[in-house]
Design an enzyme around this catalytic site. Structure first.
Site, PDB file in Angstrom:
ATOM      1  N   VAL A 197      -4.166  32.925 -30.660  1.00  0.00           N
ATOM      2  CA  VAL A 197      -3.138  31.922 -30.917  1.00  0.00           C
ATOM      3  C   VAL A 197      -2.617  32.092 -32.336  1.00  0.00           C
ATOM      4  O   VAL A 197      -3.388  32.243 -33.284  1.00  0.00           O
ATOM      5  CB  VAL A 197      -3.712  30.496 -30.734  1.00  0.00           C
ATOM      6  N   ASP A 243     -16.750  22.490 -32.576  1.00  0.00           N
ATOM      7  CA  ASP A 243     -16.857  22.585 -34.034  1.00  0.00           C
ATOM      8  C   ASP A 243     -15.555  22.337 -34.775  1.00  0.00           C
ATOM      9  O   ASP A 243     -15.576  22.030 -35.974  1.00  0.00           O
ATOM     10  CB  ASP A 243     -17.370  23.982 -34.424  1.00  0.00           C
ATOM     11  N   CYS A 258     -30.509  19.025 -32.782  1.00  0.00           N
ATOM     12  CA  CYS A 258     -30.880  20.168 -33.608  1.00  0.00           C
ATOM     13  C   CYS A 258     -32.367  20.440 -33.411  1.00  0.00           C
ATOM     14  O   CYS A 258     -33.202  19.762 -34.011  1.00  0.00           O
ATOM     15  CB  CYS A 258     -30.567  19.875 -35.075  1.00  0.00           C
ATOM     16  N   CYS A 294     -24.490  23.660 -36.804  1.00  0.00           N
ATOM     17  CA  CYS A 294     -25.936  23.513 -36.749  1.00  0.00           C
ATOM     18  C   CYS A 294     -26.532  23.429 -38.145  1.00  0.00           C
ATOM     19  O   CYS A 294     -27.016  24.416 -38.694  1.00  0.00           O
ATOM     20  CB  CYS A 294     -26.588  24.640 -35.965  1.00  0.00           C
ATOM     21  N   ALA A 342     -24.139  23.126 -30.267  1.00  0.00           N
ATOM     22  CA  ALA A 342     -23.843  23.359 -28.853  1.00  0.00           C
ATOM     23  C   ALA A 342     -24.219  22.144 -28.018  1.00  0.00           C
ATOM     24  O   ALA A 342     -23.564  21.831 -27.020  1.00  0.00           O
ATOM     25  CB  ALA A 342     -24.582  24.602 -28.364  1.00  0.00           C
TER      26      ALA A 342
END
Length: 557
Positions: A224, A444, A487, A307, A454
C-alpha cells in the site's frame, strides 16, 4: 513570513513582502521561486518588486506562476528542473505555500518514496492527500485507475488481518473480501522467543501466505502506498486503486532498526542479535550456547513496542541456560530499559524480580540504546533519569540482544488515518476509526492503549468482525474491547509467568487460579505456550474458530 522547511534544499512559505527578502538571504537561501500569478490579491506585491529586492540581496529570483488548483504535470516537471538549475537552497512561495509544496511533491515523485514525500510535506504543514495518486504515479496524472471494488478491504495479512478475515467469513458468508499484503511468508512471531531460547526450530514459525488466506478471500499481493478514506480508496504501489465499502487496517508496526546508529551494520555478527527477526533468533541461541564468560546486555526501547515482555524473555531464557550449565557465575547480565519499571502491571513484578535475582541481573532503568559499535563491542545509551540531566554512557559487551525502536509503518504515519503520533486513530472500545465511520483497525498499528501482542489481536479480530457486520446491518457496535492482552513471560525453561491484563493494568485471567495463577511461574503456563498456543494460532485463530475469544454482544441496536 514563515519558513516552512521541507528538506535541507527547499522551504516554502505563504506570500512574502519585499521587506522579507533580506531575512530569507540571512537564513542561507540563495534562490526564490514565486509560484503565484500577479494580481491574485489586492494586497499582493508584484513579482517585479520581489525580484528587485532579491537582486539587491544577491539572490536569484524566478517567476513560475501557477493558477490555484491548476498544478499540471508539466508545471511540476518545470519546478523540478528549476530546483536542479537554481543555486540552492531554494525558497518558494505562493498565497499559502500549498501550490509550492504540491509542485515540490510531484517533482520528487520519481526519486523519493511516496511516504517520504508525504511525510516531509506534512512536517512542513501541508497535506498532500489531494495529489496522492499522482505522487504514487511518479508525479503524473493517472490515465487509468484500474479500480477493483470489494465489500471489505483488509490491509495487512498478519495475525490480525487473516484472523479478522476468517471471523468475517464465519459471520457473513459470501462477503467479497480482499487482503492486501506483499509478503510471501506469514510468521508466528510469538515463537521467535522460543527459537532464541533453543526450544523451537525457526522453520516451525513460518508458513506460506497462500496456504493461510481464508477460502473465498482475495489476496492482492501488493504494498500500500497511500489511503484516500474520503473516496473509500486504497492506493497501491504503481497507482492501482482498490475501492471498498469498509476498510480494516492492520499492517502491524515497523521495526526501526535504523533508529539506532550502527545497529544495521552489525546485526547477526559481533555478538549482536535480536529475537525480533526470524533470521536472527537462531543466532541468539548460538550466542547463548557459546558464551562462557563476559557481559550480556538486553535492551528495551521506549514504548510502544510489540510484546513488551519479549526483551526480558530473552534475558530469562538465556540466564536459565547459563544457570543450568554453571556459566552464570562468570556472566554479567544487564537489562537496559528505556522505561522506569521492569513490567507495566505491578502484580507480576514480584515473581519476575525473583528471577532477576536468580540470574543476578542488573536493572538499568532509563537507559535507551542509541548507538552500537559492533567491531569494538560497545553499546552507547542515553540515560535520562527523572530530575537529572541526560547523559550518555558506553558499555562493553560480549553479547547484545537488541529490541529495536518501533513505529507505525511509513504509509500509515503520513496518512489521514493517523493520530499525531502516527498510529491509526480508533475508539479504544469499538476499534472504529474516530473520523471515518467505515474504517476499523486492530493489531499493533492502532492507538488503543493495550499491549501489542498476538493474544490481543486474537481477541480484537472477532470484535472488529462483529462490529463490521453490525454496521452492514445498520446497527450500532455490538462488541466492546476491554484492552485484553497476554504476555507469557518465559522466566525459565519449563515455567512461565502468564501475564493477562486489560486497560489500566486490570488483571484479566483466562483460567481459574487452581489451574494457572498468572502471578506465579507455572508449568501449566509453559505447556500452554509450548504445546497448545501454536496449534490454536494456526488451526483456530487464523481460521475463524474463536476459542475463548468469541465476543459478548453488548447492544441490540
Amino acid at each position: 513570513m514563515e519558513f516552512r522547511k521541507i528538506t535541507d534544499d527547499i522551504a516554502v512559505s505563504p506570500q512574502i513582502a519585499a521587506a522579507d527578502v533580506k531575512a530569507i538571504a540571512d537564513a542561507g537561501y540563495r534562490s526564490i521561486i514565486c509560484n503565484r500569478p500577479d494580481g491574485e490579491g489586492a494586497d499582493q506585491p508584484t513579482f517585479h518588486e520581489i525580484a528587485a529586492a532579491a537582486e539587491a540581496a544577491g539572490l536569484k529570483a524566478v517567476h513560475q506562476p501557477v493558477v490555484s488548483g491548476k498544478v499540471t504535470d508539466d508545471t511540476a516537471a518545470e519546478f523540478g528542473k528549476l530546483l536542479k538549475e537554481l543555486p540552492g537552497p531554494v525558497f518558494a512561495y505562493c498565497r499559502t505555500g500549498t501550490r509550492s509544496a504540491t509542485l515540490w511533491s510531484l517533482s520528487q515523485a520519481r526519486t523519493m518514496e511516496p511516504s517520504a514525500i508525504l511525510g516531509a510535506a506534512k512536517n512542513a504543514g501541508y497535506d498532500m492527500a489531494g495529489v496522492v495518486r499522482r505522487i504514487v504515479n511518479g508525479g503524473k496524472t493517472p490515465t487509468d485507475e484500474g479500480d477493483a471494488k470489494f465489500d471489505v478491504v483488509i490491509v495487512g495479512g498478519g495475525a490480525a488481518g487473516i484472523s479478522v478475515a476468517a471471523s468475517l467469513m464465519t459471520r457473513r458468508a459470501g462477503l467479497d473480501i480482499a487482503i492486501i499484503d506483499p509478503a510471501d511468508i506469514h510468521y508466528y512471531q510469538p515463537g521467535w522467543t522460543m527459537v532464541g531460547g533453543g526450544v523451537f526450530e525457526a522453520q516451525t514459525t513460518a508458513r506460506t501466505m497462500a496456504s493461510l488466506i481464508p477460502k473465498g478471500v482475495h489476496w492482492i499481493k501488493s504494498a500500500v502506498a497511500a489511503f484516500e478514506p474520503g473516496n473509500n480508496a486504497v492506493i497501491l504501489d504503481g497507482c492501482r486503486v482498490v475501492k471498498y465499502d469498509r476498510l480494516i487496517v492492520c499492517p502491524g508496526l515497523k521495526l526501526d532498526w535504523n533508529g539506532v546508529e550502527g545497529l544495521v551494520d552489525t546485526l547477526g555478527k559481533n555478538g549482536v542479535t535480536s529475537n525480533y527477526r526470524f533470521d536472527l533468533a537462531p543466532y541468539t541461541w548460538e550466542l547463548v550456547q557459546g558464551l562462557k564468560k563476559g557481559r550480556a546486555l538486553f535492551t528495551q526501547p521506549p514504548m510502544p513496542i510489540k510484546c513488551a515482555g519479549a526483551p526480558q524473555k530473552a534475558l530469562y531464557l538465556s540466564g536459565d541456560h547459563w544457570y543450568r550449565n554453571g556459566a552464570l557465575k562468570d556472566i554479567d547480565i544487564q537489562f537496559m530499559n528505556a522505561g522506569g519499571v521492569l513490567f507495566g502491571v505491578k502484580d507480576y513484578v514480584p515473581a519476575l524480580m525473583n528471577y532477576i535475582e536468580r540470574y543476578d541481573a542488573k536493572l538499568n532503568f532509563f537507559h535507551n540504546l542509541i548507538r552500537v559499535d559492533g567491531a569494538a563491542k560497545q553499546a552507547t545509551f542515553r540515560v535520562a533519569k527523572p530530575d537529572t540531566e541526560p547523559a550518555e554512557v558506553t558499555v562493553d559487551f560480549d553479547m547484545l540482544h537488541v529490541c529495536p525502536p518501533q513505529v507505525a509503518p511509513d504509509f500509515i504515519r503520513v496518512s489521514p488515518l493517523a493520530d499525531a503520533a502516527g498510529w491509526v486513530d480508533v475508539d479504544q472500545s469499538t476499534l472504529r476509526h474516530k473520523t471515518f465511520d467505515n474504517v476499523w483497525s486492530l493489531g499493533d498499528v492502532m492507538n488503543a492503549p493495550n499491549a501489542k501482542t498476538a493474544a490481543a489481536a486474537r481477541i480484537q479480530a472477532p470484535i472488529v468482525a462483529e462490529n463490521v457486520v453490525a454496521d452492514m446491518r445498520g446497527l450500532n457496535p455490538q462488541a466492546l474491547y476491554n484492552g485484553y492482552g497476554s504476555c507469557p513471560l518465559t522466566v525459565e525453561k519449563g515455567k512461565i509467568v502468564l501475564a493477562e491484563f486489560g486497560y489500566g493494568g486490570t488483571m484479566l485471567p483466562s483460567f481459574p487460579k487452581w489451574f494457572i495463577d498468572g502471578t506465579k511461574p507455572t508449568r501449566a503456563a509453559w505447556l500452554l505456550k509450548e504445546q497448545i498456543l501454536p496449534p490454536i494460532y494456526w488451526k483456530a485463530m487464523l481460521r475463524g474458530r474463536e476459542w475463548m475469544a468469541r465476543p459478548e454482544t453488548v447492544s441490540a441496536g
